[in-house]
Design an enzyme around this catalytic site. Structure first.
Site, short mmCIF file in Angstrom:
data_model
loop_
_atom_site.label_atom_id
_atom_site.label_comp_id
_atom_site.label_asym_id
_atom_site.label_seq_id
_atom_site.Cartn_x
_atom_site.Cartn_y
_atom_site.Cartn_z
N ALA A 65 -15.37 -3.57 -71.87
CA ALA A 65 -15.99 -2.22 -72.45
C ALA A 65 -16.27 -2.44 -73.75
O ALA A 65 -17.66 -1.07 -74.38
CB ALA A 65 -14.47 -1.08 -72.52
N ASN A 66 -16.99 -3.43 -74.11
CA ASN A 66 -17.66 -3.59 -75.48
C ASN A 66 -19.68 -3.74 -75.66
O ASN A 66 -20.19 -4.36 -76.15
CB ASN A 66 -17.56 -4.77 -76.11
CG ASN A 66 -17.34 -6.00 -75.44
OD1 ASN A 66 -16.55 -6.29 -74.52
ND2 ASN A 66 -18.22 -7.32 -75.70
N SER A 67 -19.55 -4.14 -73.62
CA SER A 67 -21.40 -4.19 -73.34
C SER A 67 -21.39 -3.68 -72.13
O SER A 67 -20.70 -3.21 -71.49
CB SER A 67 -20.87 -6.51 -73.37
OG SER A 67 -22.32 -6.02 -73.02
N GLY A 68 -22.74 -3.47 -71.81
CA GLY A 68 -23.17 -2.69 -71.09
C GLY A 68 -23.08 -1.58 -69.95
O GLY A 68 -22.54 -0.56 -71.07
N LEU A 69 -22.43 -1.68 -69.65
CA LEU A 69 -21.73 -0.55 -68.18
C LEU A 69 -20.74 0.16 -68.70
O LEU A 69 -20.29 1.29 -68.71
CB LEU A 69 -21.40 -0.93 -67.15
CG LEU A 69 -23.07 -0.78 -66.12
CD1 LEU A 69 -22.97 -1.68 -64.77
CD2 LEU A 69 -23.97 0.08 -65.86
N SER A 125 -20.90 -4.85 -56.59
CA SER A 125 -22.88 -4.45 -55.78
C SER A 125 -22.53 -4.79 -55.37
O SER A 125 -22.15 -5.13 -54.27
CB SER A 125 -22.58 -6.02 -56.54
OG SER A 125 -24.36 -6.03 -57.07
N TYR A 179 -20.98 -15.46 -56.73
CA TYR A 179 -21.31 -14.10 -57.29
C TYR A 179 -20.78 -13.43 -56.03
O TYR A 179 -20.00 -11.70 -55.88
CB TYR A 179 -21.97 -13.67 -58.15
CG TYR A 179 -22.55 -12.26 -58.83
CD1 TYR A 179 -21.74 -11.92 -59.48
CD2 TYR A 179 -23.46 -11.17 -58.12
CE1 TYR A 179 -21.71 -10.48 -60.33
CE2 TYR A 179 -23.54 -9.95 -58.61
CZ TYR A 179 -22.44 -9.47 -59.69
OH TYR A 179 -22.37 -8.31 -60.27
N1 LIG Z 1 -26.26 -4.96 -64.61
C1 LIG Z 1 -26.27 -4.02 -63.30
O1 LIG Z 1 -27.46 -5.01 -63.30
C2 LIG Z 1 -25.24 -4.30 -62.55
C3 LIG Z 1 -25.43 -4.57 -60.89
C4 LIG Z 1 -24.12 -4.52 -60.02
C5 LIG Z 1 -22.94 -4.67 -60.62
N2 LIG Z 1 -22.76 -4.92 -61.69
C6 LIG Z 1 -21.73 -5.42 -62.13
O2 LIG Z 1 -21.02 -4.11 -63.68
C7 LIG Z 1 -20.10 -4.80 -64.36
C8 LIG Z 1 -20.63 -4.66 -65.61
O3 LIG Z 1 -21.52 -5.28 -66.13
P1 LIG Z 1 -22.24 -5.74 -67.00
O4 LIG Z 1 -23.64 -5.33 -66.43
O5 LIG Z 1 -21.90 -4.54 -68.09
O6 LIG Z 1 -22.99 -5.99 -67.93
P2 LIG Z 1 -22.32 -7.22 -69.25
O7 LIG Z 1 -23.16 -6.03 -70.46
O8 LIG Z 1 -22.42 -8.83 -68.92
O9 LIG Z 1 -20.94 -6.66 -69.86
C9 LIG Z 1 -19.45 -7.55 -69.04
C10 LIG Z 1 -18.55 -7.38 -69.64
O10 LIG Z 1 -17.46 -7.88 -68.99
C11 LIG Z 1 -16.44 -9.16 -69.94
N3 LIG Z 1 -15.85 -9.26 -69.28
C12 LIG Z 1 -16.97 -10.63 -69.01
N4 LIG Z 1 -15.88 -11.78 -68.91
C13 LIG Z 1 -14.59 -11.58 -69.57
C14 LIG Z 1 -12.64 -12.42 -69.31
N5 LIG Z 1 -13.10 -13.44 -68.59
N6 LIG Z 1 -12.00 -11.01 -69.78
C15 LIG Z 1 -12.70 -9.56 -69.95
N7 LIG Z 1 -13.60 -9.86 -70.10
C16 LIG Z 1 -14.92 -10.63 -70.13
C17 LIG Z 1 -17.86 -9.09 -70.97
O11 LIG Z 1 -17.61 -9.14 -72.20
P3 LIG Z 1 -17.89 -9.99 -73.75
O12 LIG Z 1 -18.60 -9.63 -74.16
O13 LIG Z 1 -16.82 -11.29 -74.21
O14 LIG Z 1 -19.16 -11.58 -72.57
C18 LIG Z 1 -18.82 -7.86 -70.47
O15 LIG Z 1 -17.46 -6.18 -72.05
C19 LIG Z 1 -19.73 -6.04 -64.02
O16 LIG Z 1 -18.45 -5.58 -62.72
C20 LIG Z 1 -21.28 -6.83 -62.95
O17 LIG Z 1 -20.95 -7.60 -61.96
C21 LIG Z 1 -23.57 -5.11 -62.71
#
Ligand SMILES: NC(=O)c1ccc[n+]([C@@H]2O[C@H](COP(=O)([O-])OP(=O)(O)OC[C@H]3O[C@@H](n4cnc5c(N)ncnc54)[C@H](OP(=O)(O)O)[C@@H]3O)[C@@H](O)[C@H]2O)c1
Ligand SMILES: *[C@@H]1O[C@H](CO)[C@@H](O)[C@H](O)[C@H]1NC(C)=O
Length: 335
Positions: free
Chosen positions: A51-55, A191, A216
């Site tokens: 919950a600290n980043s992105g979505l 995804s 992935y």
């Molecule tokens: N962005 C897109 O276009 C997209 C498209 C399809 C699906 N998604 C899905 O959306 C979800 C969120 O991704 P996002 O796009 O928001 O990316 P993001 O900004 O990289 O956020 C991902 C989050 O997951 C955390 N994370 C990664 N490894 C972890 C671990 N070992 N333990 C606990 N937390 C962990 C990260 O923590 P840190 O900050 O500490 O690394 C971060 O908080 C993912 O499941 C991704 O597959 C995204």
């Protein structure tokens, strides 16, 4: 040849600029339809992984605004506290504007959770069960995308380990709490790229070969199969579970993708024009977590707050069951 290339480039650039302009002027608000009335989530506890980043961050912000107690399950306490502080400040700034409808906002709690470590998942759940009297919504959002070949603490291929297995154990250990808080919901972030994956049972840890994009996709297909099998197991419990794809969104997910310096400006332009903002991308997560419209709905796949169809391979019940059984063995859940 050169003329054709130049013309194509110009057309592409023109298209991107046109879209960018349209986006800038266009009614962005129309793309936000996942939210609800203030106070909708009052009294509810929500756990969001990553919950600290992105979505995840954008989802946390909105559910907080709707009045929920939001637990941020994050692997890095410093990054998570920083994000939590920002979210609290943003909320306060929003509240100080005259808004007669402003309800009671919720609260944010940071808890450490590293999905690449079964030990950490177990410790996290133990703490949850000790300290949280209820859990109304679990959002399995954290994810890692196309990293180089690495293994989790327990020897699993990283993407399968974090995106699927870590969440598999987490969900199973929290099921009792979700059931006792019913009606409750589980939301799984997958995804569209699941389409390019397959559950190759003979090499789930990619020891024979590693293809980062296949892995992935495989992990995101596993998210869907997990959702469907869990929905079947949860029938009659008033705990629902649904899965979604957010659409391409500007987040930190691409951290392992290296874009050449020269291409970067073009990439930034394209992503700004075509990709969703995190708030836009989070709408379906927010909708599935909070909307009365999906009460009782379970085992479905959503995009843009609407149900979508799945490829047959994501609906294969026997693969879903086999994956469930193998996952139980891999994470060491004793029957
Ligand atoms: N962005 C897109 O276009 C997209 C498209 C399809 C699906 N998604 C899905 O959306 C979800 C969120 O991704 P996002 O796009 O928001 O990316 P993001 O900004 O990289 O956020 C991902 C989050 O997951 C955390 N994370 C990664 N490894 C972890 C671990 N070992 N333990 C606990 N937390 C962990 C990260 O923590 P840190 O900050 O500490 O690394 C971060 O908080 C993912 O499941 C991704 O597959 C995204
Ligand atoms: C599920 O919810 C319905 C409607 O609120 C209720 O009648 C039923 O007893 C609940 N079932 C369980 C297992 O909690």
């Amino acid at each position: 040849m050169a003329v054709a290339t130049a013309a194509a480039l110009l057309a592409a650039l023109g298209g991107a600029l046109w879209l960018a302009a349209r986006r800038f002027v266009g009614p962005r608000v129309q793309r936000l339809h996942g939210g609800g009335a203030l106070g909708l989530m009052h009294g509810k506890t929500v756990l969001i992984t990553g919950a600290n980043s992105g979505l995840g961050r954008a989802t946390a912000a909105e559910l907080l605004r709707l009045g929920a107690r939001v637990i941020m399950g994050c692997r890095d306490r410093v990054r998570a506290e920083e994000a939590a502080g920002q979210l609290r400040r943003e909320l306060q700034a929003g509240e100080s504007r005259p808004d007669p409808g402003a309800g009671e906002a919720g609260e944010l709690v940071v808890r450490e959770l590293d999905l690449a470590s079964l030990r950490s998942v177990r410790a996290f759940c133990q703490e949850m069960l000790q300290e949280e009297p209820r859990l109304d919504v679990l959002i399995n959002n954290a994810g890692i995308f196309q990293c180089p070949y690495t293994k989790t603490e327990d020897g699993f291929e990283m993407q399968f380990g974090v995106n699927h297995l870590g969440h598999f154990l987490l969900t199973n250990l929290l099921l009792g709490l979700l059931k006792s808080s019913a009606p409750s919901r589980i939301v799984v972030v997958s995804s569209k790229l699941y389409k390019y994956g397959d559950i190759n049972f003979e090499d789930l840890n990619s020891e024979h070969s590693y293809d980062k994009s296949f892995c992935y996709s495989r992990s995101k297909l596993a998210n869907i199969l997990f959702t469907r099998e869990l929905a079947r197991r949860l029938e009659g419990t008033n705990v629902t579970v649904n899965v979604l794809h957010p659409g391409i969104t500007r987040t930190n997910l691409g951290r392992h993708i290296h874009i050449p310096l020269l291409v970067k400006p073009l990439f930034n332009l394209v992503s700004w024009a075509f990709f969703k903002s995190p708030v836009e991308g989070a709408q379906t997560s927010i909708y599935l977590a909070s909307s009365p419209k999906v009460e009782g709905v379970s085992g479905r796949y959503f995009g843009d707050c609407k149900e979508e169809e799945l490829l047959p391979k994501a609906m294969d019940e026997s693969v879903a069951r086999k994956l469930w059984d193998i996952s139980e063995v891999m994470v060491g859940i004793l029957k």
